[in-house]
Design an enzyme around this catalytic site. Structure first.
Site, short mmCIF file in Angstrom:
data_model
loop_
_atom_site.label_atom_id
_atom_site.label_comp_id
_atom_site.label_asym_id
_atom_site.label_seq_id
_atom_site.Cartn_x
_atom_site.Cartn_y
_atom_site.Cartn_z
N ASP A 36 0.83 -1.21 0.00
CA ASP A 36 0.00 0.00 0.00
C ASP A 36 0.87 1.26 0.00
O ASP A 36 2.00 1.24 0.49
CB ASP A 36 -0.88 -0.04 1.25
CG ASP A 36 -2.15 0.77 1.10
OD1 ASP A 36 -2.38 1.32 0.01
OD2 ASP A 36 -2.91 0.85 2.08
N GLY A 39 0.02 5.32 -4.53
CA GLY A 39 -0.63 6.56 -4.95
C GLY A 39 -0.18 7.73 -4.09
O GLY A 39 0.13 8.82 -4.60
N HIS A 53 2.82 3.47 -8.98
CA HIS A 53 2.69 2.03 -9.26
C HIS A 53 3.98 1.48 -9.87
O HIS A 53 4.42 0.39 -9.54
CB HIS A 53 1.51 1.78 -10.19
CG HIS A 53 0.19 2.15 -9.58
ND1 HIS A 53 -0.11 1.88 -8.27
CD2 HIS A 53 -0.89 2.77 -10.10
CE1 HIS A 53 -1.34 2.32 -8.02
NE2 HIS A 53 -1.83 2.88 -9.11
N TRP A 85 -11.17 -2.41 -9.58
CA TRP A 85 -11.82 -2.10 -10.86
C TRP A 85 -12.54 -0.76 -10.80
O TRP A 85 -12.83 -0.17 -11.84
CB TRP A 85 -12.83 -3.20 -11.24
CG TRP A 85 -12.19 -4.53 -11.48
CD1 TRP A 85 -12.30 -5.64 -10.69
CD2 TRP A 85 -11.36 -4.92 -12.59
NE1 TRP A 85 -11.58 -6.68 -11.23
CE2 TRP A 85 -11.00 -6.27 -12.40
CE3 TRP A 85 -10.89 -4.26 -13.73
CZ2 TRP A 85 -10.19 -6.97 -13.29
CZ3 TRP A 85 -10.08 -4.96 -14.62
CH2 TRP A 85 -9.73 -6.28 -14.40
N ARG A 87 -11.40 1.97 -9.83
CA ARG A 87 -10.49 3.10 -10.06
C ARG A 87 -10.67 3.65 -11.48
O ARG A 87 -11.25 2.99 -12.33
CB ARG A 87 -9.04 2.62 -9.87
CG ARG A 87 -8.78 2.26 -8.42
CD ARG A 87 -7.31 2.07 -8.21
NE ARG A 87 -7.04 1.75 -6.82
CZ ARG A 87 -5.84 1.38 -6.39
NH1 ARG A 87 -4.83 1.29 -7.22
NH2 ARG A 87 -5.66 1.12 -5.12
N LEU A 147 11.62 -20.57 -4.66
CA LEU A 147 10.58 -19.68 -4.13
C LEU A 147 9.33 -19.70 -5.02
O LEU A 147 9.44 -19.63 -6.24
CB LEU A 147 11.14 -18.24 -4.07
CG LEU A 147 10.17 -17.13 -3.72
CD1 LEU A 147 9.78 -17.18 -2.24
CD2 LEU A 147 10.76 -15.76 -4.04
N ARG A 204 2.07 -5.19 5.92
CA ARG A 204 1.29 -4.15 5.23
C ARG A 204 2.00 -2.82 5.38
O ARG A 204 2.32 -2.40 6.50
CB ARG A 204 -0.14 -4.05 5.77
CG ARG A 204 -0.90 -2.94 5.03
CD ARG A 204 -2.39 -2.93 5.25
NE ARG A 204 -3.01 -1.97 4.32
CZ ARG A 204 -4.26 -1.95 3.96
NH1 ARG A 204 -5.08 -2.85 4.44
NH2 ARG A 204 -4.73 -1.05 3.12
N LEU A 211 -7.08 -5.49 7.10
CA LEU A 211 -6.78 -6.58 6.15
C LEU A 211 -7.32 -6.29 4.76
O LEU A 211 -6.85 -6.88 3.78
CB LEU A 211 -7.35 -7.91 6.64
CG LEU A 211 -6.74 -8.44 7.95
CD1 LEU A 211 -7.34 -9.79 8.30
CD2 LEU A 211 -5.21 -8.56 7.85
N SER A 212 -8.31 -5.40 4.65
CA SER A 212 -8.85 -5.02 3.35
C SER A 212 -9.15 -6.22 2.45
O SER A 212 -8.77 -6.24 1.28
CB SER A 212 -7.88 -4.07 2.63
OG SER A 212 -7.70 -2.91 3.40
#
Ligand code: V07
Length: 256
Positions: A36, A39, A53, A85, A87, A147, A204, A211-212
């Site tokens: 997060d 932006g 981004h 979506w 956005r 990994l 986060r 947790l969104s």
């Protein structure tokens, strides 16, 4: 705290792993990340959101290498949620090109590192060009034993659970499943993560403490670690700091 970590940085270590990081100790097997603050990072610089981004994508490359170098087995990166979506169209279009952009520069190195790339989320609604790049990467790395790098794309935790219930309900209806036999393992089997262990550690960034809708089922017992650092500013050092704190918690409850 970070200065302290930086001072203790072991000079002998070529991979710049901090001295506190107990490499014989408990390395989380699976680290999940909510990336997060991209932006906000761009806003603070008077740059368009998409610049954030792209900067965030660079961080993904660094953190994946850092994780690989200490022996983390699974990384799950929350790249695009079912909510994203909503956005602006241009921003969504830009985001949908990032997997290709990332893979065009990174896939060779990831293959060299024996990394397996996987997607978690619904394939519905993803543009064909994005799906093509993802499928190619999944196929090319399918047999890799190192990994496992999972990208949660068009992913929502409740959506994932609903989809699992839908399959389970159909099986009950078809007489293939006895409702009495429904247990946690039966539900887990129909999640995107059916063959992936639950995360040991969730990171986060950017100061939000929620947790969104990310991996709701899988995070039931996960250690949570939050930082105010914005994702584009997040470094390998921050990542190792999270691991050091995780090891401290593991030691404390291991002692009782
Ligand atoms: C995205 C960059 C990181 C910050 C968070 C949002 C923006 C890497 C990928 C990716 C996905 C699949 C794949 C390889 C790379 C990605 C999206 C957004 C949609 F196979 N970063 N990144 N995908 N951001």
């Amino acid at each position: 705290m970070l200065e302290h970590l930086a001072r203790k940085w072991s000079r002998k270590e070529k991979q710049s792993v901090p001295a506190e990081l107990d490499r014989s100790g408990k390395i989380p097997q699976h680290v999940a990340v909510i990336m997060d603050g991209n932006g906000r990072w761009a806003n603070m610089r008077n740059l368009p959101r998409v610049a954030g981004h792209r900067a965030g994508m660079k961080t993904v490359k660094e953190v994946v290498k850092a994780a690989d170098e200490i022996g983390v087995r699974y990384m799950t990166m929350y790249a695009f949620s079912t909510e994203n979506w909503k956005r602006p169209r241009d921003e969504v279009d830009f985001l949908m090109k990032l997997p290709q952009e990332f893979l065009s520069t990174e896939l060779d190195e990831l293959v060299e590192r024996n990394v397996r790339i996987r997607m978690l989320g619904s394939k519905e609604k993803l543009p064909a060009h994005t799906l093509k790049a993802l499928h190619e990467a999944e196929e090319r790395t399918y047999e890799n034993q190192g990994l496992q790098l999972c990208f949660a794309l068009n992913y929502g935790g409740r959506d994932e659970i609903v989809k699992a219930f839908s399959v389970l309900a159909s099986k009950v209806k078809a007489g293939e499943l006895d409702p009495e036999a429904l247990d946690e393992e039966a539900v887990s089997r129909y999640l995107y993560t059916s063959d992936i262990p639950d995360p040991d550690l969730l990171i986060r960034t950017s100061g939000e403490i929620r947790l969104s809708n990310f991996m709701l089922w899988q995070l039931a017992y996960t250690e949570l670690w939050f930082t105010d650092v914005l994702w584009p500013d997040f470094t390998r050092e921050h990542f190792y700091q999270a691991i050091v704190e995780y090891q401290g918690r593991a030691r404390r409850y291991g002692a009782v």
